[in-house]
Design a protein around this motif. Sequence first.
Motif, mmCIF file in Angstrom:
data_model
loop_
_atom_site.group_PDB
_atom_site.id
_atom_site.type_symbol
_atom_site.label_atom_id
_atom_site.label_comp_id
_atom_site.label_asym_id
_atom_site.label_seq_id
_atom_site.Cartn_x
_atom_site.Cartn_y
_atom_site.Cartn_z
ATOM 1 N N PHE A 151 -40.713 -26.569 7.084
ATOM 2 C CA PHE A 151 -40.600 -27.168 8.418
ATOM 3 C C PHE A 151 -39.452 -26.528 9.192
ATOM 4 O O PHE A 151 -39.610 -26.157 10.367
ATOM 5 C CB PHE A 151 -40.383 -28.678 8.322
ATOM 6 C CG PHE A 151 -39.903 -29.282 9.606
ATOM 7 C CD1 PHE A 151 -40.777 -29.509 10.655
ATOM 8 C CD2 PHE A 151 -38.553 -29.578 9.798
ATOM 9 C CE1 PHE A 151 -40.328 -30.029 11.865
ATOM 10 C CE2 PHE A 151 -38.097 -30.109 11.005
ATOM 11 C CZ PHE A 151 -38.989 -30.333 12.045
ATOM 12 N N TYR A 152 -38.296 -26.419 8.556
ATOM 13 C CA TYR A 152 -37.136 -25.846 9.251
ATOM 14 C C TYR A 152 -37.417 -24.395 9.654
ATOM 15 O O TYR A 152 -37.000 -23.942 10.729
ATOM 16 C CB TYR A 152 -35.896 -25.913 8.360
ATOM 17 C CG TYR A 152 -35.350 -27.311 8.202
ATOM 18 C CD1 TYR A 152 -34.670 -27.934 9.239
ATOM 19 C CD2 TYR A 152 -35.522 -28.014 7.017
ATOM 20 C CE1 TYR A 152 -34.168 -29.222 9.104
ATOM 21 C CE2 TYR A 152 -35.026 -29.300 6.866
ATOM 22 C CZ TYR A 152 -34.355 -29.899 7.913
ATOM 23 O OH TYR A 152 -33.868 -31.167 7.770
ATOM 24 N N ASP A 178 -31.249 -24.250 11.576
ATOM 25 C CA ASP A 178 -32.497 -24.541 10.870
ATOM 26 C C ASP A 178 -32.758 -23.535 9.748
ATOM 27 O O ASP A 178 -33.203 -23.909 8.659
ATOM 28 C CB ASP A 178 -33.677 -24.543 11.851
ATOM 29 C CG ASP A 178 -33.872 -25.912 12.493
ATOM 30 O OD1 ASP A 178 -33.185 -26.861 12.074
ATOM 31 O OD2 ASP A 178 -34.721 -26.050 13.401
ATOM 32 N N VAL A 225 -38.305 -33.902 5.381
ATOM 33 C CA VAL A 225 -39.088 -32.693 5.605
ATOM 34 C C VAL A 225 -38.651 -31.612 4.621
ATOM 35 O O VAL A 225 -37.610 -31.718 3.979
ATOM 36 C CB VAL A 225 -38.922 -32.187 7.053
ATOM 37 C CG1 VAL A 225 -39.491 -33.207 8.041
ATOM 38 C CG2 VAL A 225 -37.445 -31.921 7.364
ATOM 39 N N TYR A 265 -39.960 -34.713 13.085
ATOM 40 C CA TYR A 265 -38.816 -34.925 12.199
ATOM 41 C C TYR A 265 -38.386 -36.397 12.204
ATOM 42 O O TYR A 265 -38.158 -37.001 11.152
ATOM 43 C CB TYR A 265 -37.654 -34.028 12.632
ATOM 44 C CG TYR A 265 -36.385 -34.192 11.824
ATOM 45 C CD1 TYR A 265 -36.144 -33.408 10.697
ATOM 46 C CD2 TYR A 265 -35.414 -35.126 12.203
ATOM 47 C CE1 TYR A 265 -34.981 -33.555 9.970
ATOM 48 C CE2 TYR A 265 -34.242 -35.284 11.480
ATOM 49 C CZ TYR A 265 -34.033 -34.492 10.357
ATOM 50 O OH TYR A 265 -32.877 -34.651 9.626
ATOM 51 N N ASP A 266 -38.318 -36.976 13.393
ATOM 52 C CA ASP A 266 -37.917 -38.381 13.516
ATOM 53 C C ASP A 266 -38.963 -39.304 12.894
ATOM 54 O O ASP A 266 -38.622 -40.292 12.232
ATOM 55 C CB ASP A 266 -37.704 -38.749 14.982
ATOM 56 C CG ASP A 266 -36.480 -38.046 15.582
ATOM 57 O OD1 ASP A 266 -35.581 -37.643 14.799
ATOM 58 O OD2 ASP A 266 -36.434 -37.894 16.817
ATOM 59 N N ARG A 320 -39.836 -24.521 12.714
ATOM 60 C CA ARG A 320 -39.133 -24.932 13.935
ATOM 61 C C ARG A 320 -38.194 -23.820 14.409
ATOM 62 O O ARG A 320 -38.055 -23.569 15.617
ATOM 63 C CB ARG A 320 -38.369 -26.233 13.698
ATOM 64 C CG ARG A 320 -37.760 -26.794 14.986
ATOM 65 C CD ARG A 320 -37.250 -28.220 14.816
ATOM 66 N NE ARG A 320 -36.085 -28.294 13.929
ATOM 67 C CZ ARG A 320 -35.412 -29.433 13.722
ATOM 68 N NH1 ARG A 320 -35.797 -30.561 14.323
ATOM 69 N NH2 ARG A 320 -34.368 -29.444 12.909
ATOM 70 N N PHE A 358 -41.745 -30.803 17.389
ATOM 71 C CA PHE A 358 -41.219 -30.691 16.024
ATOM 72 C C PHE A 358 -40.074 -31.686 15.799
ATOM 73 O O PHE A 358 -39.939 -32.262 14.713
ATOM 74 C CB PHE A 358 -40.743 -29.267 15.744
ATOM 75 C CG PHE A 358 -41.866 -28.252 15.698
ATOM 76 C CD1 PHE A 358 -43.103 -28.595 15.166
ATOM 77 C CD2 PHE A 358 -41.682 -26.957 16.167
ATOM 78 C CE1 PHE A 358 -44.139 -27.657 15.117
ATOM 79 C CE2 PHE A 358 -42.706 -26.025 16.115
ATOM 80 C CZ PHE A 358 -43.938 -26.380 15.604
ATOM 81 N N ASN A 359 -39.282 -31.892 16.823
ATOM 82 C CA ASN A 359 -38.188 -32.867 16.715
ATOM 83 C C ASN A 359 -38.739 -34.287 16.541
ATOM 84 O O ASN A 359 -38.217 -35.080 15.756
ATOM 85 C CB ASN A 359 -37.295 -32.813 17.962
ATOM 86 C CG ASN A 359 -36.481 -31.529 18.042
ATOM 87 O OD1 ASN A 359 -36.325 -30.816 17.045
ATOM 88 N ND2 ASN A 359 -35.968 -31.215 19.223
ATOM 89 N N GLY A 386 -36.672 -37.720 8.753
ATOM 90 C CA GLY A 386 -35.907 -36.602 8.214
ATOM 91 C C GLY A 386 -36.357 -36.103 6.855
ATOM 92 O O GLY A 386 -35.742 -35.188 6.294
#
Length: 565
Positions: free
Chosen positions: A456-457, A476, A452, A445-446, A460, A441-442, A450
Amino acid sequence: MKRILILLTCGLLYQGINAQELPKWANKAKKSVFSVITYTKDNQILNTGNGFYVGTDGTAVSDYTLFKGADHAVVVTADGKELPVNSILGANGIYDVIKFQTATDKKSEALQPASQAAKVGETVYLLPYSTQKAATGQNGTIAKIDTIDNSFYYTLNMQTTDKTVSCPIMNANGEVIGLIQKNADAESKESFAIGIGYAMNLSINALSGSDYALNNIGIKKGLPTDESQALVYLYMSSSQKTPEEYLTLLNDFISQYPNNAEGYLRRATFYLNTGDLSKAALAEEDIKQMFKVSEKKEEAHYNFAKLLYNYSIGLGDKQGYADWNLDKALNEINQALEVDKQGLYYQVQGDIYFAQQKYAEAAASYEALCQTPAGSAASYYAAAKSKELQPEPKYDEIIALMDSAVAKYNKPYGEEAAAYLFERGRFKAAAGKHREAVTDFNEFYDAMLGQVNAEFYYIREQSEIQGRMYLQAINDIDKAIELDPKNVEYQIEKGGVHMRVNQIDKAIQALQQAISMDSQNAAAYRMLGYCQIQQNKKKEGVANLQKAKELGDTVADGLIQKYSK
């Protein structure tokens, strides 16, 4: 016709002024020159002018201005025959020239383009439209020659009028070198002509569907003379033209390229897309013809299978034609695969199995696709998704497939890889590998820089909770609420996170906010009641548990039994 003859007679009055006898070849050449009459949709005359034939098949040239805004047009030949303009073959609004094709009742008398380049000082002749037996016109000399797009633009020592626009300019050998253009100065002793080579080179190409000059003419457009260009033109036109115009274009393509299987396939697709069941029989006839002209029958089976698949998916709950269903589509693609184990064929086979909810078979087809040169990240994902939907998903196999999908991209990952990173994270979460899921998930995001959303938050945060990454989880869920403050579930989740780390005050605050947003949310009352009991506010806590029970919460009753003693 009477009105047309009156207009033509008026257009010939200028011949009494400065008329000169032309060379002997002019008596035959004048038969190539005609008058053009363009009309609006309501059959009102739009413009009248001149043009001439450059091909015995009815190919002709004139000025673009004459046709701009026209719905239909006719030409009147030197012997008085009226013939419709069938199609536009090319146009250029800047140089004001157009090429088109008329109907013919016999071979058209056509002018021969000059075999040698003209020279400054050379004598040239203007050949006007005429119904008279004797050929008269004008002559002059070439004052200047400019080069444009592999052709020429002539300045002539000759005074012309609006009535001579698009009449041919001939050399002494009776060959055409250009066509007269409109002069901005009616009193000028000079005139101008666009080279015949420029007009002859006008054409329809693959991108002509969006050509501004062509789209300002309502007369149908011809097809590119190159077959591959014509196919692209068909594709581009499918979204640019009305259904009626597109069907006409399909009919023209089949007439021009009768041995091209693609034409029959596209027309069959058009008939099916109308939604009119009565047109399906026409589609079936086209499919039969497609098989007849196809050199590779496996390609025909593949194309028919794909057509049947799309048709069946598009039907929904509606009645379809005959046995044109997914079973027939599967039979067709299986016949193709018997001849050639091509990746695209496995793709269609997998799609059909997937639509039939035969997920084990779909997974096998997609995995076979992955082993061909056509294999891609999407095909690995399709196999993984098919395995996920089976009764007992084997997540190790699913994650391995997603590893292969992600491996199709290089680090640092971009937006194209993002979806596969996210899905691999989701599969890892389902397998209980939550910390690994958070890593994916990180990376997602990258890859998305960013950009999103709140969901998504939230997703995660779920894995972070299960992975005991509480600080990240709190951050998050707070971000999710910031992006979507009206979402009750996020407030309840926030309450749950704070409960996990024994931050009861913050949990109560979040849960009370959830209840203020949704006074009928049973889970919020149950969790709030539990938190209040932890603060030794048993009365308020049990009351909220009771409220949760009344709203249908099945867990609340057990808590009431435990804490009300």
